[in-house]
Design a protein around this motif. Sequence first.
Motif, mmCIF file in Angstrom:
data_model
loop_
_atom_site.group_PDB
_atom_site.id
_atom_site.type_symbol
_atom_site.label_atom_id
_atom_site.label_comp_id
_atom_site.label_asym_id
_atom_site.label_seq_id
_atom_site.Cartn_x
_atom_site.Cartn_y
_atom_site.Cartn_z
ATOM 1 N N VAL A 469 0.892 -1.219 0.184
ATOM 2 C CA VAL A 469 -0.117 0.007 -0.181
ATOM 3 C C VAL A 469 0.858 1.234 -0.009
ATOM 4 N N LEU A 470 0.659 1.978 -0.978
ATOM 5 C CA LEU A 470 1.489 3.505 -1.145
ATOM 6 C C LEU A 470 0.571 4.385 -0.511
ATOM 7 N N ILE A 471 1.056 5.365 0.572
ATOM 8 C CA ILE A 471 0.328 6.187 0.851
ATOM 9 C C ILE A 471 1.388 7.621 0.396
ATOM 10 N N LEU A 472 0.965 8.300 -0.602
ATOM 11 C CA LEU A 472 1.699 9.306 -1.071
ATOM 12 C C LEU A 472 1.226 10.768 -0.791
ATOM 13 N N ASP A 473 1.820 11.713 -0.235
ATOM 14 C CA ASP A 473 1.381 13.064 -0.033
ATOM 15 C C ASP A 473 2.229 13.849 -1.030
ATOM 16 N N GLU A 474 1.715 14.403 -1.994
ATOM 17 C CA GLU A 474 2.358 15.213 -2.955
ATOM 18 C C GLU A 474 3.427 14.525 -3.673
ATOM 19 N N PRO A 475 3.432 13.677 -4.231
ATOM 20 C CA PRO A 475 4.616 12.879 -4.676
ATOM 21 C C PRO A 475 5.274 13.627 -5.701
ATOM 22 N N THR A 476 4.527 14.512 -6.614
ATOM 23 C CA THR A 476 4.890 15.007 -7.874
ATOM 24 C C THR A 476 5.820 16.498 -7.544
ATOM 25 N N ASN A 477 5.614 17.080 -6.350
ATOM 26 C CA ASN A 477 6.314 17.979 -6.057
ATOM 27 C C ASN A 477 7.731 18.111 -6.056
ATOM 28 N N HIS A 478 8.373 19.251 -6.948
ATOM 29 C CA HIS A 478 9.833 19.164 -6.986
ATOM 30 C C HIS A 478 10.264 18.436 -8.351
ATOM 31 N N LEU A 479 9.353 17.526 -9.041
ATOM 32 C CA LEU A 479 9.738 16.881 -10.110
ATOM 33 C C LEU A 479 9.585 17.387 -11.249
ATOM 34 N N ASP A 480 10.511 17.413 -12.310
ATOM 35 C CA ASP A 480 10.204 18.000 -13.595
ATOM 36 C C ASP A 480 9.186 17.181 -14.420
ATOM 37 N N LEU A 481 8.802 17.521 -15.620
ATOM 38 C CA LEU A 481 7.763 16.835 -16.218
ATOM 39 C C LEU A 481 8.000 15.526 -16.795
ATOM 40 N N ASP A 482 9.314 15.358 -16.991
ATOM 41 C CA ASP A 482 9.795 14.105 -17.388
ATOM 42 C C ASP A 482 9.629 12.941 -16.371
ATOM 43 N N SER A 483 10.141 13.292 -15.184
ATOM 44 C CA SER A 483 10.400 12.731 -13.960
ATOM 45 C C SER A 483 8.800 12.346 -13.397
ATOM 46 N N LYS A 484 7.945 13.098 -13.709
ATOM 47 C CA LYS A 484 6.668 13.198 -13.467
ATOM 48 C C LYS A 484 5.998 11.820 -14.294
ATOM 49 N N GLU A 485 6.447 11.818 -15.633
ATOM 50 C CA GLU A 485 5.970 11.078 -16.466
ATOM 51 C C GLU A 485 6.292 9.615 -16.012
ATOM 52 N N VAL A 486 7.559 9.464 -15.579
ATOM 53 C CA VAL A 486 8.153 8.219 -15.328
ATOM 54 C C VAL A 486 7.614 7.684 -13.834
ATOM 55 N N LEU A 487 7.222 8.596 -13.061
ATOM 56 C CA LEU A 487 6.530 8.221 -12.012
ATOM 57 C C LEU A 487 5.146 7.583 -11.930
ATOM 58 N N PRO A 495 1.240 -3.234 -8.712
ATOM 59 C CA PRO A 495 0.409 -4.241 -8.432
ATOM 60 C C PRO A 495 -0.196 -4.033 -6.913
ATOM 61 N N GLY A 496 0.104 -2.942 -6.195
ATOM 62 C CA GLY A 496 -0.581 -2.751 -4.928
ATOM 63 C C GLY A 496 -1.916 -1.612 -5.077
ATOM 64 N N THR A 497 -1.929 -1.122 -3.933
ATOM 65 C CA THR A 497 -3.029 -0.155 -3.692
ATOM 66 C C THR A 497 -2.563 1.182 -3.448
ATOM 67 N N ILE A 498 -3.119 2.197 -3.985
ATOM 68 C CA ILE A 498 -2.667 3.502 -3.778
ATOM 69 C C ILE A 498 -3.703 4.534 -3.353
ATOM 70 N N LEU A 499 -2.997 5.416 -2.105
ATOM 71 C CA LEU A 499 -3.924 6.253 -1.639
ATOM 72 C C LEU A 499 -3.265 7.592 -1.569
ATOM 73 N N PHE A 500 -3.350 8.682 -2.302
ATOM 74 C CA PHE A 500 -2.574 9.748 -2.641
ATOM 75 C C PHE A 500 -3.338 11.189 -2.570
ATOM 76 N N VAL A 501 -2.472 12.118 -2.208
ATOM 77 C CA VAL A 501 -2.812 13.511 -2.430
ATOM 78 C C VAL A 501 -2.103 14.187 -3.323
ATOM 79 N N SER A 502 -2.709 15.015 -4.199
ATOM 80 C CA SER A 502 -2.047 15.742 -5.327
ATOM 81 C C SER A 502 -2.913 16.626 -5.908
ATOM 82 N N HIS A 503 -2.269 17.936 -6.171
ATOM 83 C CA HIS A 503 -2.903 18.986 -6.976
ATOM 84 C C HIS A 503 -2.562 19.064 -8.403
#
Length: 648
Positions: A469-487, A495-503
């Motif tokens: 289970v991935l709990i992610l709080d704003e995981p794209t902050n500070h990432l450039d556009l290419d790194s965001k796409e990879v993420l 294959p797991g479950t995700i609960l996340f916050v993002s703008h």
Amino acid sequence: MILLQVNQLTKNFGADNILSNIKLEIQTRDRVALVGRNGAGKSTLLKIIAGQLSYDSGDITKPKGVTIGYLAQNTGLESELSIWSEMLTVFEKLRKQETQLRTLEKQMADPSVYEQEDIYQRVLKEYDELQVSFKESGGYQYEADIRSVLHGLNFADFDYETKISTLSGGQKTRLALGKLLLTKPDILILDEPTNHLDIETLSWLETYLQSYEGAVLIVSHDRYFLDSVVNQVYEISRKRSKKFPGNYSKYLDQKAEDYEKDVKLFERQQQEVAKLEDFIQRNIARASTTKMAQSRRKKLERMDLMDKPLGDEKSANFAFQIDRPSGNDVLHVQDLSIGYSQQEEIASHIDFTVKKGDSIALVGPNGIGKSTLLKTFVQKLTPLSGDYKFGSNVSISYYDQEQAELSSNKTVLNELWDEYPMKNEKEIRTVLGNFLFSGEDVLKPVSTLSGGEKARLALSKLMMEKGNVLILDEPTNHLDLDSKEVLENALIDYPGTILFVSHDRYFINRIATKVLELSKKGSTEYLGDYDYYVEKLQQQEELAQLERLENGDHSFQQAKPQKQHHKIDKEAKKLERQRKRRIEEIETEMETLEDLIQGKEDLLCDPDIFQDHEKVQEINDDLTFAKENLDKLLEEWTELEELVQEEE
């Protein structure tokens, strides 16, 4: 009209070349995005254009009188004034004119002035000229402009007398943006303006910039925002710039198309070169074919040989795996209240369930408790009331947005290796290499890394945990556009479950299978991505507007939600027509008031009037009342115009 030209610009920091032969042009009403990897020199170029940084060679030209407004990343407004008083400082010139107008009005009402024709006419002429200038400069609407911008930037519920010094960093950043927008420069330069903005405020800013009268130059890592706002893109790559027409998505398409075309041209030319060289080699020594071989050699020498097309710069490459799967029921939340104490309750009545394989986006305005809820689930905070329970075999990996602010004095290598000492150095270096830390980069102290580098290091640690289970709080902050796409791609394959916050709305669209909206009343679940969530909100808003139109008819309120979607659309169009009719009514009323104001001002020029002190005072009172009504109508007109533009 060309507002600014950058030609052959070069910038060095010591022996390091940052920018080389940069070209850029901005014309009136251009919406330009500057894109490129973190560290490519985007912010450096913005500072140079804004006059805050020198450059080594090249030219920057702009016509005399063209104004530039610049907002750097995370710039907070520092002031001891209140919110309203600070915004008023933008209109200091208009406020002085307003004071002069009031002074001249008092003079015209003074018997010692209006009883002397020559003095009165001189004062009246000065008043007339000043009033025209005041009106043309927006003197009758600047307060409405301030309210509109503050409302758009989520300050509608604030007391405008609040001292700015008491606000949070994010609130000060939004106020700095608001103050800059109110100055309305010819060229508006914004470096990551979407930081600290929630989704609702982002949508408002998009609409504002779309209708902005000047030109806009933006650096942003928010693709949804760029697609909505910009009409051309300049890419900074390998120290050079290249222009692409259209928004960000069109830039990506065109870039891929150009690369494929260049590869084909290069391969075709290489085949031709190989044939020529082979012919020359086989025939140069034979007397009968020497001239033909020499001719081929000259042709080869005259050819303008293409450089091999360079693909995208190296991107991070990683995937999230799990050690073992969780049970089908991952998390059950029932009537949960969260906060820092009973006196600091942030949200309550939160109810939802998470199943294995769900990817749930938490959305809601800033301060509603999204990060607080995640911290509660990972036991960094204690729930105030209610209950939550994780299912069987759940192992959580948590990414805190503050993880990207790592401040360790360890090297990058040891930061990861110390947590997994059973791995050998080669394995650790391989993992770091996948996150773009190679060679000497792994020996850098963590505290010296950029925000993007710290974010990639935090993600490398997350990947090694292999939680289901991935709990992610704003995981794209500070990432450039290419790194965001990879993420994004790594999370889509997870294959797991995700609960996340993002703008990041584009990120939510790609990752989310459900959207959970937090509000003061609790939580609401939407079974779809961000676009589906917005569509449902619009339908709810249309229904609410229809209910208000019926003035409390409860039977109508109950029947409306059951009507078919085409009926909702029909009623929504009816509402739009009503808004447009109201706009026309307001415009007529404003014209009537402006005529009334003009008539009253003309009366002040009448000798029979200006000699009557009481009459002059009465007319001035009428003028004040009429102008206040004009301001109110203008504010209502502005709000309705924004709603109509959004619908269109």
